[in-house]
Design a protein around this motif. Structure first.
Motif, PDB file in Angstrom:
ATOM      1  N   ALA A 112      91.049  13.900   7.196  1.00 52.81           N
ATOM      2  CA  ALA A 112      89.769  14.340   6.649  1.00 52.81           C
ATOM      3  C   ALA A 112      89.265  15.587   7.362  1.00 52.81           C
ATOM      4  O   ALA A 112      88.777  16.536   6.732  1.00 52.81           O
ATOM      5  N   GLU A 113      89.372  15.587   8.674  1.00 50.67           N
ATOM      6  CA  GLU A 113      88.903  16.731   9.454  1.00 50.67           C
ATOM      7  C   GLU A 113      89.908  17.881   9.435  1.00 50.67           C
ATOM      8  O   GLU A 113      89.544  19.051   9.257  1.00 50.67           O
ATOM      9  N   HIS A 168      93.694   8.723   2.538  1.00 55.93           N
ATOM     10  CA  HIS A 168      93.790   9.542   3.748  1.00 55.93           C
ATOM     11  C   HIS A 168      93.157   8.811   4.931  1.00 55.93           C
ATOM     12  O   HIS A 168      92.481   7.797   4.767  1.00 55.93           O
ATOM     13  N   VAL A 187      86.373  13.710   1.055  1.00 54.66           N
ATOM     14  CA  VAL A 187      86.401  13.184   2.426  1.00 54.66           C
ATOM     15  C   VAL A 187      85.821  11.775   2.468  1.00 54.66           C
ATOM     16  O   VAL A 187      86.409  10.851   3.028  1.00 54.66           O
ATOM     17  N   ALA A 209      80.304  17.443   9.546  1.00 52.01           N
ATOM     18  CA  ALA A 209      80.426  18.338   8.393  1.00 52.01           C
ATOM     19  C   ALA A 209      79.784  19.684   8.689  1.00 52.01           C
ATOM     20  O   ALA A 209      80.358  20.741   8.394  1.00 52.01           O
ATOM     21  N   CYS A 234      92.199  18.796   7.236  1.00 53.96           N
ATOM     22  CA  CYS A 234      92.403  19.551   5.991  1.00 53.96           C
ATOM     23  C   CYS A 234      91.338  20.631   5.823  1.00 53.96           C
ATOM     24  O   CYS A 234      91.607  21.686   5.243  1.00 53.96           O
ATOM     25  N   ILE A 235      90.139  20.373   6.329  1.00 55.04           N
ATOM     26  CA  ILE A 235      89.070  21.365   6.244  1.00 55.04           C
ATOM     27  C   ILE A 235      89.427  22.586   7.090  1.00 55.04           C
ATOM     28  O   ILE A 235      89.317  23.735   6.646  1.00 55.04           O
ATOM     29  N   ASN A 250      78.684  11.605  10.736  1.00 54.81           N
ATOM     30  CA  ASN A 250      79.376  12.180   9.580  1.00 54.81           C
ATOM     31  C   ASN A 250      78.765  13.520   9.190  1.00 54.81           C
ATOM     32  O   ASN A 250      79.467  14.513   8.976  1.00 54.81           O
ATOM     33  N   PHE A 286      84.296  10.321   7.842  1.00 60.45           N
ATOM     34  CA  PHE A 286      85.184  10.678   8.941  1.00 60.45           C
ATOM     35  C   PHE A 286      85.503   9.467   9.812  1.00 60.45           C
ATOM     36  O   PHE A 286      86.026   9.627  10.918  1.00 60.45           O
ATOM     37  N   ASN A 296      92.239  15.526  -2.559  1.00 61.25           N
ATOM     38  CA  ASN A 296      92.228  14.544  -1.481  1.00 61.25           C
ATOM     39  C   ASN A 296      92.701  15.218  -0.198  1.00 61.25           C
ATOM     40  O   ASN A 296      93.594  16.084  -0.239  1.00 61.25           O
ATOM     41  N   PRO A 297      92.150  14.842   0.937  1.00 62.88           N
ATOM     42  CA  PRO A 297      92.542  15.489   2.201  1.00 62.88           C
ATOM     43  C   PRO A 297      94.037  15.474   2.467  1.00 62.88           C
ATOM     44  O   PRO A 297      94.593  16.464   2.976  1.00 62.88           O
ATOM     45  N   ILE A 349      82.452  19.074   0.326  1.00 64.02           N
ATOM     46  CA  ILE A 349      83.039  17.765   0.598  1.00 64.02           C
ATOM     47  C   ILE A 349      82.138  16.678   0.028  1.00 64.02           C
ATOM     48  O   ILE A 349      80.920  16.845  -0.063  1.00 64.02           O
TER      49      ILE A 349
END
Length: 375
Positions: A137-138, A132, A117, A175, A140-141, A171, A120, A93-94, A154
Motif C-alpha cells: 500500500a505504501e 495487497h 489502498v 497519506a 506503490c505510492i 492512516n 495502511f 490495486n497496490p 487513494i
C-alpha cells in the motif's frame, strides 16, 4: 466537454464489503475486451464533442495487460476526438503497480491513478480481504511518484470495527506525509449479498457502530482541512488543482457514456445502464446489439437528480435555476423544504446556492431525500 467511463469487470479476489459488478474468473477476458471494443464502435455517435476525461473503473482495471489497455485506448482514439483530453484515470490495486507496469503506464495517456489502498494496517486489510498488504500500500505510492505520477488519489475506508481512532489518525497522517493530493474516503458499508453482511448476520463479526463511523468522519474532515484539502464532495477531498475532473463533471450534470457491463450513462434528459451480466453482455455485442436500457427523465426525475448530486458538493444547488427549469410547483416545494432545513441548521444559502452545513455532511443522503419531489 464530455467523458467516457469504462467498466472492467474483473478482480483477483472478492473483498468482503464489495457489491460492485465483477468476476474473479478471467476466462472470458478476451471475449470481454472484444465486446468493449465493439460497444465503443456502436456508440461512436452518441457524443460528438471532444472527450475531456476518461475513467477506467471496475472491478480492477489495473489487472489488464498492456496489450489489453492499448486495444481499448486505440479504439477510443479511433472513434472519438481526444485532442482536448485532460484527465485519464485508472483505478488500481497496490499490488498491480509494479515497476514494469508503471513504466508502461508512463507511455500511455493515463495521467492519474485511483489507488485502492483502503488502509495502511494489516488487520483492516485482512478484514476486507484485500489482495495487497500494508507494505505494498505504501510502496506503490512511492513507486508511482518515482515514475512521475503525482496526480494520485487513494481510497481509505473508515469506521471498521478493526480501525481504532488512533489507527484512523495514523492512516490519514501517512497519506498526507506521502504527498497524496486527493483522498476519497468512505464509511465501511454493509451491503446485502456481501461476505461482510453474512459474517455480521451469523455473529462472526460485530455490527458496525454508527457513532464510531460518525466520529471518524468528523476527524477525517477536520484533519484534511487543516492540511490544505478541500472537501468538494461528501467523500472526496482534494488540494487545489487536484479535484477529480471526471467525477466533478458527473456532479455538474455533464453528459458521459459508460462502456462495459453494468456501466451507466447520462445524457441530461436520459440515463442508461448496461446489463450487469458478463455473459449476456458479451453475447449481445457479438450480435451487434447494445445491451442497454434507457430511461427518459421527467422534470421531477431531473429535479430529484439535481438535489441528489448537487447537495453532496461544494458547487451546491443553484436556486436561480430551479423555478425557470422546473416550474412554480416544484420551486414552491423546494423553498418550503429548504426553509425547514435552514431552520434546523442543516443547509445554508450562499450567493444563491444551497449547500450543506458542516454538521449535516455525514447525514447528506437523508437530508437530500427531504428535498425530493414526490407526486
Amino acid at each position: 466537454m464530455a467523458g467516457i467511463y469504462l467498466h472492467i469487470p474483473y478482480c483477483k479476489q472478492r473483498c468482503t464489503y464489495c457489491d460492485f459488478h465483477f468476476s474473479t474468473n478471467l476466462n472470458s477476458k478476451n471475449e470481454m475486451l472484444q465486446a468493449i471494443i465493439k460497444e465503443i464502435e456502436l456508440r461512436k455517435n452518441e457524443i460528438s464533442s471532444p472527450i475531456e476525461t476518461i475513467y477506467f473503473g471496475g472491478g480492477t482495471p489495473s489487472i489488464l495487460e498492456p496489450k489489453d489497455l492499448d486495444l481499448i485506448i486505440n479504439q477510443l482514439d479511433k472513434y472519438h476526438n481526444l485532442s482536448q483530453l485532460k484527465e485519464v484515470t485508472l483505478e488500481a490495486n497496490p499490488d498491480d503497480l509494479t515497476k514494469e507496469k508503471l513504466n508502461y503506464f508512463a507511455s500511455t495517456p493515463i495521467n492519474r491513478f485511483s489507488i485502492g489502498v483502503q488502509s495502511f494496517f494489516e488487520e483492516d486489510l485482512r478484514l476486507m480481504n484485500r489482495a495487497h498488504n500494508a507494505h505494498e500500500a505504501e510502496n506503490c505510492i512511492k513507486l508511482a511518484q518515482d515514475f512521475g505520477f503525482n496526480n494520485l488519489t487513494i481510497d481509505l475506508i473508515y469506521g471498521s470495527n478493526t480501525t481504532t481512532d488512533v489507527m484512523w489518525a495514523q492512516n490519514l497522517k501517512k497519506a498526507v506525509d506521502l504527498g497524496i493530493n486527493h483522498i476519497s474516503s468512505y464509511a465501511l458499508t454493509v451491503e446485502e449479498k456481501t461476505i461482510l453482511n453474512r459474517k455480521i448476520e451469523s455473529g462472526e463479526l460485530n455490527p458496525i457502530d454508527d457513532q464510531h463511523q460518525s466520529d471518524q468522519f468528523d476527524y477525517l474532515v477536520s484533519f484534511l482541512e487543516a492540511n490544505g484539502f478541500i472537501q468538494y464532495e461528501i467523500s472526496n477531498f482534494g488540494k487545489p488543482g487536484y479535484f477529480s475532473q471526471h467525477n466533478s463533471n458527473y456532479w455538474k450534470g455533464i453528459p458521459y457514456i459508460g462502456i462495459g457491463p453494468s456501466a451507466h450513462s447520462f445524457f441530461g434528459v436520459q440515463r442508461g445502464w448496461n446489463i450487469a451480466n458478463n455473459a449476456k453482455y458479451i453475447n449481445a455485442l457479438k450480435k451487434g446489439i447494445l445491451p442497454i436500457e434507457i430511461e427518459n427523465l421527467s422534470l421531477k426525475d431531473q429535479y430529484n437528480e439535481m438535489m441528489m448530486i448537487g447537495l453532496r458538493t461544494i458547487f451546491g444547488i443553484d436556486t436561480n435555476s430551479i423555478k425557470d427549469r422546473f416550474g412554480s410547483k416544484i420551486y414552491t416545494h423546494f423553498r418550503k423544504e429548504v426553509e425547514q432545513l435552514h431552520h434546523e441548521n442543516l443547509v445554508e444559502e450562499i450567493d444563491s446556492k444551497i449547500i450543506l452545513t458542516k454538521k449535516a455532511k455525514f447525514f447528506a443522503d437523508g437530508i437530500t431525500s427531504r428535498l425530493f419531489y414526490v407526486d
